[in-house]
Design an enzyme around this catalytic site. Sequence first.
Site, PDB file in Angstrom:
ATOM      1  N   SER A   1      29.181 -46.338   5.955  1.00  0.00           N
ATOM      2  CA  SER A   1      28.154 -47.004   7.004  1.00  0.00           C
ATOM      3  C   SER A   1      28.425 -47.449   7.683  1.00  0.00           C
ATOM      4  O   SER A   1      29.195 -46.482   9.000  1.00  0.00           O
ATOM      5  CB  SER A   1      28.205 -48.209   5.890  1.00  0.00           C
ATOM      6  OG  SER A   1      26.880 -49.029   6.960  1.00  0.00           O
ATOM      7  N   HIS A   2      30.032 -48.298   8.768  1.00  0.00           N
ATOM      8  CA  HIS A   2      30.072 -49.328   9.642  1.00  0.00           C
ATOM      9  C   HIS A   2      30.931 -49.057  10.003  1.00  0.00           C
ATOM     10  O   HIS A   2      31.760 -48.819  11.232  1.00  0.00           O
ATOM     11  CB  HIS A   2      29.701 -50.400  10.426  1.00  0.00           C
ATOM     12  CG  HIS A   2      29.904 -51.265   8.900  1.00  0.00           C
ATOM     13  ND1 HIS A   2      29.461 -52.111   7.521  1.00  0.00           N
ATOM     14  CD2 HIS A   2      30.952 -51.684   9.378  1.00  0.00           C
ATOM     15  CE1 HIS A   2      30.302 -52.503   7.087  1.00  0.00           C
ATOM     16  NE2 HIS A   2      31.177 -52.444   8.064  1.00  0.00           N
TER      17      HIS A   2
ATOM     18  N   ASP B   1      23.283 -49.146  12.309  1.00  0.00           N
ATOM     19  CA  ASP B   1      24.980 -48.717  12.545  1.00  0.00           C
ATOM     20  C   ASP B   1      24.778 -47.654  12.001  1.00  0.00           C
ATOM     21  O   ASP B   1      24.053 -47.017  12.257  1.00  0.00           O
ATOM     22  CB  ASP B   1      25.059 -49.931  11.445  1.00  0.00           C
ATOM     23  CG  ASP B   1      24.577 -49.507   9.728  1.00  0.00           C
ATOM     24  OD1 ASP B   1      23.546 -49.041   9.724  1.00  0.00           O
ATOM     25  OD2 ASP B   1      25.036 -50.093   9.387  1.00  0.00           O
TER      26      ASP B   1
ATOM     27  N   ASP C   1      24.846 -46.098   8.931  1.00  0.00           N
ATOM     28  CA  ASP C   1      24.190 -45.609   8.030  1.00  0.00           C
ATOM     29  C   ASP C   1      22.590 -45.911   7.673  1.00  0.00           C
ATOM     30  O   ASP C   1      21.757 -45.009   7.373  1.00  0.00           O
ATOM     31  CB  ASP C   1      24.678 -45.720   6.425  1.00  0.00           C
ATOM     32  CG  ASP C   1      24.270 -46.794   5.879  1.00  0.00           C
ATOM     33  OD1 ASP C   1      24.891 -47.504   6.407  1.00  0.00           O
ATOM     34  OD2 ASP C   1      24.522 -47.048   4.879  1.00  0.00           O
TER      35      ASP C   1
ATOM     36  N   ASP D   1      21.059 -48.487   7.925  1.00  0.00           N
ATOM     37  CA  ASP D   1      20.603 -49.735   7.740  1.00  0.00           C
ATOM     38  C   ASP D   1      20.577 -51.034   8.504  1.00  0.00           C
ATOM     39  O   ASP D   1      19.596 -51.807   7.467  1.00  0.00           O
ATOM     40  CB  ASP D   1      20.816 -49.990   6.414  1.00  0.00           C
ATOM     41  CG  ASP D   1      22.327 -50.313   6.067  1.00  0.00           C
ATOM     42  OD1 ASP D   1      22.850 -50.020   6.486  1.00  0.00           O
ATOM     43  OD2 ASP D   1      22.906 -50.384   4.527  1.00  0.00           O
ATOM     44  N   ARG D   2      21.296 -50.911   9.130  1.00  0.00           N
ATOM     45  CA  ARG D   2      21.511 -52.454   9.423  1.00  0.00           C
ATOM     46  C   ARG D   2      20.699 -52.452  11.429  1.00  0.00           C
ATOM     47  O   ARG D   2      20.842 -50.743  11.632  1.00  0.00           O
ATOM     48  CB  ARG D   2      22.306 -53.178   9.827  1.00  0.00           C
ATOM     49  CG  ARG D   2      23.182 -53.321   8.566  1.00  0.00           C
ATOM     50  CD  ARG D   2      24.044 -53.984   7.935  1.00  0.00           C
ATOM     51  NE  ARG D   2      25.745 -53.052   7.738  1.00  0.00           N
ATOM     52  CZ  ARG D   2      26.622 -53.594   9.239  1.00  0.00           C
ATOM     53  NH1 ARG D   2      26.308 -55.106  10.044  1.00  0.00           N
ATOM     54  NH2 ARG D   2      27.591 -53.091   8.783  1.00  0.00           N
TER      55      ARG D   2
ATOM     56  N   LYS E   1      18.264 -52.418   3.318  1.00  0.00           N
ATOM     57  CA  LYS E   1      17.879 -51.891   4.391  1.00  0.00           C
ATOM     58  C   LYS E   1      17.288 -51.889   4.931  1.00  0.00           C
ATOM     59  O   LYS E   1      17.760 -50.222   5.170  1.00  0.00           O
ATOM     60  CB  LYS E   1      18.938 -53.724   4.926  1.00  0.00           C
ATOM     61  CG  LYS E   1      20.485 -52.970   4.605  1.00  0.00           C
ATOM     62  CD  LYS E   1      21.205 -54.293   4.648  1.00  0.00           C
ATOM     63  CE  LYS E   1      22.916 -53.572   4.870  1.00  0.00           C
ATOM     64  NZ  LYS E   1      23.417 -53.050   4.135  1.00  0.00           N
TER      65      LYS E   1
END
Length: 543
Positions: A114-115, A277, A279, A281-282, A376
């Site tokens: 992710s991030h 972000d 991946d 999802d945010r 998300k």
Amino acid sequence: MTDIQTIKTKPYLDQKPGTSGLRKRVSVFQQEHYLANFVQSIFDTLPQLSGGKLVLGGDGRYFNDEAVQIILSIATANGVAEVILGKNAILSTPAVSHLIRKYDCDGGFVLSASHNPAGENGDFGIKFNIQNGGSAPTSITDAIYARSQIIAEYKTTHGAIDVSIIGSQQLGDMIVTVIDPVTDFAELMEKLFDFRSIRNHLKTDFTLAFDALHAVTGPYAEEIFGKRLGAPTEHLFNTTPLPDFGGGHPDPNPVYAKPLFDLMYSDKAASLGAASDGDGDRYIVLGPNIYVSPSDSLAIIAANAHLTPGCADGVKGVARSMPTSRAVDEVAKQLSIPSFETPTGWKYFCNLLDAGQITICGEESAGTSSDHIREKDGIWAILMWLNIIAVRGETVEDIVHSHWKKFGRHYYTRHDYEGVETSRAETVMASLRNRLSELSGQSWHGETVTSADSFSYTDPVDGSVAENQGLRVFFESGSRFVMRLSGTGTQGATLRLYLEAYAAADDDHTRDVSDATAALAQIADELTDLKVTLHRDAPTVIS
Ligand code: VG1
Ligand code: CO
């Protein structure tokens, strides 16, 4: 017939998944058999995957390409019948969730941290999602972890797949279908939102600026915002996913998405600014000179979702993670629908979504989504804002301010102390935990404690219990602070302090967030000796 090899291996003892999968430094994943051990542990735990169909893709970070070939070989050797793979091994987390559901798959792998920073010296991660498209629940990840502690061998095969060619290839007996990473997802978005209205609105003086931060959402933004909605591509920034994310840190917050914040606080601001972000999802959204707190964004989406085709039947119920501000609870009260409070991490929403008890859910960390998938979804949330704005014809600022007038304002901020020594972070947590029972009735800086506890959650659908999910201190004024340790970091510990102060509908909504929450930060510091113990003068990130 697949030529299966059995490779002897030894367990690595650190393969316990955190808030969202297994995340480690790339160098950890590069140790001999490290990834293979974890993947084989998944197949050993879930024998039903043999003969099944899986989705595979990642956020494009360093080691993605190698990891994909390792996983494909192990999948073949374990009897998987088919894998749907994103072209060039790219798939956003929400796209994986959607593909699992759309093509009736038995699960899927998301390759992402992710991030967390990427590149050779950065982080890598892997997460397994189950048949419903959501992250494996703790019961399964615990079993995978237990298996990884005793694993002695794994199965694999020779051969590789050309990930750059769309279409079907064969690896042993397994079919690998390489697909465009964006098409299916874009089609889903067209069903959920009124693209015609958004397109027309983008033809007025309304403008969108989007920053993909060199991570996975670039191709999604180009296709959806650019091609399908007509947003000028010069306002879509950093849309080529890079193995090191351009050296950046794709966490959409004021520190790591600074260029977007600078733009939105300048006289060149777009009408809506957004970023995603690593991946996908945010997300965050901003208007000119206004940053929408993710907790507010969740509440505003819940209050307005019925204006979009995908939620035209209304919102059945909502859920938020515990540290997320209670803004969405106020919306639920006015709509007379249930609201649930879950531990941090999307997996805790999935049972409620599957049971049809909620339509919208979200987290303060800028993840919001609906029952369209089981992850998300950053692009979905940005489209939600675009659709709401197109229908209401108002500015971001007007929508936010009118929301506060109706529901009250939850001043909210999160202080992250990143990369601190683990033992020091634990000392801070312990010092608050040890005092929880004596806090009630005590006052500091004009705030009196009404209750304090360690959050524990019983899933209303399957009765599973998650304990020690963060420490909460509530005040008479309606304020609250929460403290917990991150479960996604890879270096030392990250302590998160979440501050929330409430101003009712007819109260003052014009205060600076840091002023409105200053007393709470002070109290948290005095109660735990936080800054001294952590050896820090200030948080690493304030969002
Ligand atoms: C963080 C966020 C949490 C989110 C998780 C995974 O977890 O706080 O809300 O679900 O990241 O998101 P933690 O344990 O570090 O607080 V992602 O986009 O990194 O998959
Ligand atoms: Co993410």
